[in-house]
Design a protein around this motif. Sequence first.
Motif, PDB file in Angstrom:
ATOM      1  N   LEU A  93     104.221  83.702  37.448  1.00  0.00           N
ATOM      2  CA  LEU A  93     105.171  84.564  38.156  1.00  0.00           C
ATOM      3  C   LEU A  93     105.210  85.965  37.548  1.00  0.00           C
ATOM      4  CD1 LEU A  93     107.666  85.283  39.922  1.00  0.00           C
ATOM      5  CD2 LEU A  93     109.067  84.129  38.193  1.00  0.00           C
ATOM      6  N   ILE A  94     105.356  86.046  36.238  1.00  0.00           N
ATOM      7  CA  ILE A  94     105.468  87.347  35.586  1.00  0.00           C
ATOM      8  C   ILE A  94     104.126  88.077  35.570  1.00  0.00           C
ATOM      9  CG2 ILE A  94     106.129  88.549  33.477  1.00  0.00           C
ATOM     10  CD1 ILE A  94     108.445  87.238  35.021  1.00  0.00           C
ATOM     11  N   LEU A  95     103.034  87.348  35.434  1.00  0.00           N
ATOM     12  CA  LEU A  95     101.716  87.984  35.504  1.00  0.00           C
ATOM     13  C   LEU A  95     101.545  88.710  36.825  1.00  0.00           C
ATOM     14  CD1 LEU A  95      98.820  88.506  34.534  1.00  0.00           C
ATOM     15  CD2 LEU A  95      98.216  86.236  35.416  1.00  0.00           C
ATOM     16  N   PHE A  96     101.897  88.058  37.922  1.00  0.00           N
ATOM     17  CA  PHE A  96     101.807  88.697  39.236  1.00  0.00           C
ATOM     18  C   PHE A  96     102.829  89.829  39.362  1.00  0.00           C
ATOM     19  CE2 PHE A  96      99.360  86.083  42.472  1.00  0.00           C
ATOM     20  CZ  PHE A  96      98.636  85.368  41.527  1.00  0.00           C
ATOM     21  N   GLY A  97     104.071  89.567  38.936  1.00  0.00           N
ATOM     22  CA  GLY A  97     105.141  90.539  39.138  1.00  0.00           C
ATOM     23  C   GLY A  97     104.986  91.778  38.287  1.00  0.00           C
ATOM     24  N   ALA A  98     104.827  91.589  36.974  1.00  0.00           N
ATOM     25  CA  ALA A  98     104.587  92.747  36.113  1.00  0.00           C
ATOM     26  C   ALA A  98     103.257  93.397  36.457  1.00  0.00           C
ATOM     27  CB  ALA A  98     104.613  92.322  34.643  1.00  0.00           C
ATOM     28  N   PHE A 109     106.097  92.224  47.880  1.00  0.00           N
ATOM     29  CA  PHE A 109     105.168  91.147  48.217  1.00  0.00           C
ATOM     30  C   PHE A 109     104.442  90.625  46.981  1.00  0.00           C
ATOM     31  CE2 PHE A 109     105.775  92.309  52.630  1.00  0.00           C
ATOM     32  CZ  PHE A 109     105.631  91.090  53.277  1.00  0.00           C
ATOM     33  N   GLY A 110     104.155  91.503  46.009  1.00  0.00           N
ATOM     34  CA  GLY A 110     103.534  91.034  44.778  1.00  0.00           C
ATOM     35  C   GLY A 110     104.401  90.028  44.049  1.00  0.00           C
ATOM     36  N   TRP A 111     105.705  90.318  43.962  1.00  0.00           N
ATOM     37  CA  TRP A 111     106.622  89.366  43.335  1.00  0.00           C
ATOM     38  C   TRP A 111     106.730  88.079  44.157  1.00  0.00           C
ATOM     39  CZ3 TRP A 111     108.401  89.016  38.609  1.00  0.00           C
ATOM     40  CH2 TRP A 111     108.456  90.163  37.810  1.00  0.00           C
ATOM     41  N   GLY A 112     106.751  88.205  45.479  1.00  0.00           N
ATOM     42  CA  GLY A 112     106.809  87.010  46.315  1.00  0.00           C
ATOM     43  C   GLY A 112     105.595  86.121  46.130  1.00  0.00           C
TER      44      GLY A 112
END
Length: 257
Positions: A17-22, A45-48
């Motif tokens: 989750l954090i890899l995608f979000g950050a 959308f990146g966080w989603g």
Amino acid sequence: MSNADIFVGEVIGTAILILFGAGVCAAVTLRHSKARASGWIVIAFGWGFGVLAGAYTAAPLSGGHLNPAVTLGIAVDTGEWGKVWVYLLGQMAGAMLGAVLAYLVYLAQFQANVRGEGLTEGPGEGTGEGTAEEPTPTLGIFSTIPEIRNPAANLITEIIATIALVLPVLAFGLTEGLGESGITVLIVSLLVVGIGLSLGGPTGYAINPARDLGPRMVHTFLPIPNKGTSDWGYAWIPVVGPLVGGALAGLLYNAAF
């Protein structure tokens, strides 16, 4: 589910989750990124998609909470508190791991985040001449920053936005067929995108204490050039607000459904 399964599942899922979000925040924020300045919709959308990947990965092991506010809301509703601490430890460890991984992906861009490492468009571009850019602030890649710093308003925003996450997550469990079909995670991912688009403007929608606190700790210790402050004076709001929102969502769900 054993404690070991829960811990491993939450570490892996929250790290994804954090890899995608950050990662999407770094992509949009940092110089020399091909996605620079691509905007808020891309971030939402990146966080989603981070929720989608992380929760589907963690679900067989831990159920894929990835969020202390979700874990708290479920515990308040069900009265089952015995494994809450395992979830929280896994989520915090995973959030810190994911932040480090995102830093490593954009290592060259972070290292270039110094005055003079990039040139603005101008007549000297490509010749070593031109105007040096100011260092890009980096805290917003890892943690949330309010657009207007007003503790009461910021706290209310985080509480309401977290209720808007946790209450539907709890209610999805009553919808016949969603769990068996495996589509619940997809719907929750779209819910997170919607919260970002609709409610994320004031504070950056932490809605997850681990998502904000873990990466903020990593930001404090990483050797990022010109990284600036980690803003620990604000850090309590994206922790307390989501926890209060998660608890209220659990109480409301228990009373109404």
